[in-house]
Write an enzyme that holds these catalytic residues in place. Structure first.
Site, PDB file in Angstrom:
ATOM      1  CB  CYS A   1      -1.553   6.456  11.443  1.00 44.20           C
ATOM      2  SG  CYS A   1      -2.313   4.836  11.154  1.00 44.20           S
TER       3      CYS A   1
ATOM      4  CB  CYS B   1      -0.107   3.099   4.161  1.00 40.32           C
ATOM      5  SG  CYS B   1      -1.332   4.111   5.033  1.00 40.32           S
TER       6      CYS B   1
ATOM      7  CB  VAL C   1       8.974  -9.551   8.514  1.00 37.14           C
ATOM      8  CG1 VAL C   1       9.760  -8.259   8.670  1.00 37.14           C
ATOM      9  CG2 VAL C   1       9.699 -10.706   9.198  1.00 37.14           C
ATOM     10  CG  ASP C   2       9.172  -5.454  11.777  1.00 37.09           C
ATOM     11  OD1 ASP C   2      10.178  -6.189  11.814  1.00 37.09           O
ATOM     12  OD2 ASP C   2       9.151  -4.358  11.196  1.00 37.09           O
TER      13      ASP C   2
END
Length: 379
Positions: free
Chosen positions: A118, A215, A29-30
């Site tokens: 990352c 992730c 959403v961000d």
């Protein structure tokens, strides 16, 4: 995103329609809100999503960013808002720059933070260069952190919402990168505002849950990932008390972290014991009472300094430091040893300081972030 004189809402002296913005879209959403808001304001938006690992095998993984469903969600937002979207295959780069170091650090007894690497080595390096190759004027992300203009150029500041602040994970952002980056959500006071904006734009991701895990470790089981990456890494050994007593056996150092109390398998003792040291070479897990976890001296290296004066221009800096992402900043004295190394002395002892974690520097008052470095020996 208010206008300031002749500057547009991104701080550039160009009309929005003449300003190309690459938005790093994770599918959450961000970043979706960032892209939608900028598109609504008339910017020339280009969405880019990174495929960081085999998303075909990750479709069923929930709570992790950059999985297959996230790529689909990012593409759908771009289609709905009418801007181009690209998926870039960064699997090899991600493995070389992030995953391999994560495995090696864990095997060395450290507690790594791959999300920082990352940002540092993939998103704000390779992706940022790709954005420039696309003739972008800047790159925007959905991170909760603020970029403010100071007397000497752009500064990094904590997000307005302390609960969402991601400055711990972005301390290694360099001044050069900061000049090109934009963080349009950093001023929002709550995540509810972000979701409200998503709803306003009719985005399907408005109610999408936040990602919680690394992730490539979506179930939180670090050890199982390490065993797959480094077969044979989980060699058994002894659990030893700091006084020398052998208390039991463990199934591999990779299953333990500094400060751990639960799951040691050495019950029936009079005192609660914690992991105070991981002796990788001897395959030993050393345990002891809680007070052994406390330390006031923290060596730090690979420092990225974001102050206005050179790091070594003073014998010491009195700032606050955060030693884990979930802990508040604590007052400290930072003594430079070189441009990239320092000894950090904590005003009050901290427990569970672990190599592999970041030590991030903050102003004692206000929201400014002064950079930080990596803890390389916490005991």
């Amino acid at each position: 995103m208010a206008l300031d004189g002749n500057l547009n809402s991104l701080g550039l002296a160009k009309a929005p329609e003449d300003t190309r913005v690459v938005v790093a879209m994770s599918g959450g959403v961000d970043s979706s809100v960032v892209a939608a808001e900028l598109a609504r304001e008339g910017y020339d938006v280009v969405g880019v999503t990174l495929q960081l690992y085999d998303h075909g095998a990750a479709l069923a993984k929930k709570g992790a960013c950059c999985a297959g469903i996230d790529i689909h969600d990012a593409r759908r937002v771009a289609e709905e808002m009418g801007f181009p979207h690209y998926v870039l295959d960064y699997e090899n780069i991600f493995k070389d720059a992030v995953i391999d170091e994560f495995a090696d650090s864990y095997l060395a007894g450290a507690t790594p933070v791959p999300c920082i690497r990352c940002n540092e080595r993939v998103k704000f390096k390779d992706l940022l260069e790709t954005a420039k190759d696309l003739d972008a004027d800047c790159m925007a992300t959905g991170h909760y952190i603020q970029r403010k203009m100071g007397a000497n150029g752009p500064e990094l500041h904590m997000a307005a919402d302390p609960a969402r602040d991601q400055s711990y994970f972005l301390f290694s952002t360099t001044p050069e990168q900061l000049s090109f980056l934009r963080f349009p959500l950093g001023h929002l006071v709550s995540k509810a505002e972000t979701r409200a904006l998503a709803s306003k734009h009719g985005l399907a991701v408005a109610d999408k849950p936040d990602s919680q895990d690394i992730c490539f470790v979506p179930d939180g089981n670090y050890a199982s990932v390490i065993e797959k990456l480094r077969p044979g890494a989980a060699e058994p050994g002894e659990i030893v008390h700091a006084d020398g007593r052998v208390l039991g056996e463990h199934r591999g150092v990779i299953h333990y972290t500094i400060g751990q109390r639960r799951g040691l398998g050495i019950g029936g003792l009079d005192e609660p014991l914690y992991v105070v040291k991981l002796d990788v070479d001897a395959h030993r897990v050393v345990v002891g009472p809680k007070e052994m976890l406390a330390t006031r001296t923290v060596p730090v290296r690979e420092i990225n300094w974001l102050g206005d004066e050179p790091f070594t221009s003073r014998p010491e800096w009195r700032l606050s430091v955060k030693l884990r992402s979930t802990r508040p900043p604590r007052e400290a004295v930072i003594r430079p040893l070189s441009d990239t190394t320092a000894e950090v002395e904590l005003v009050a002892a901290e427990e569970g300081v672990s190599p592999g974690q970041a030590c991030v520097f903050y102003a004692n008052e206000g929201s400014r972030v002064f950079g930080g470095g990596w803890i390389w020996r916490g005991y």
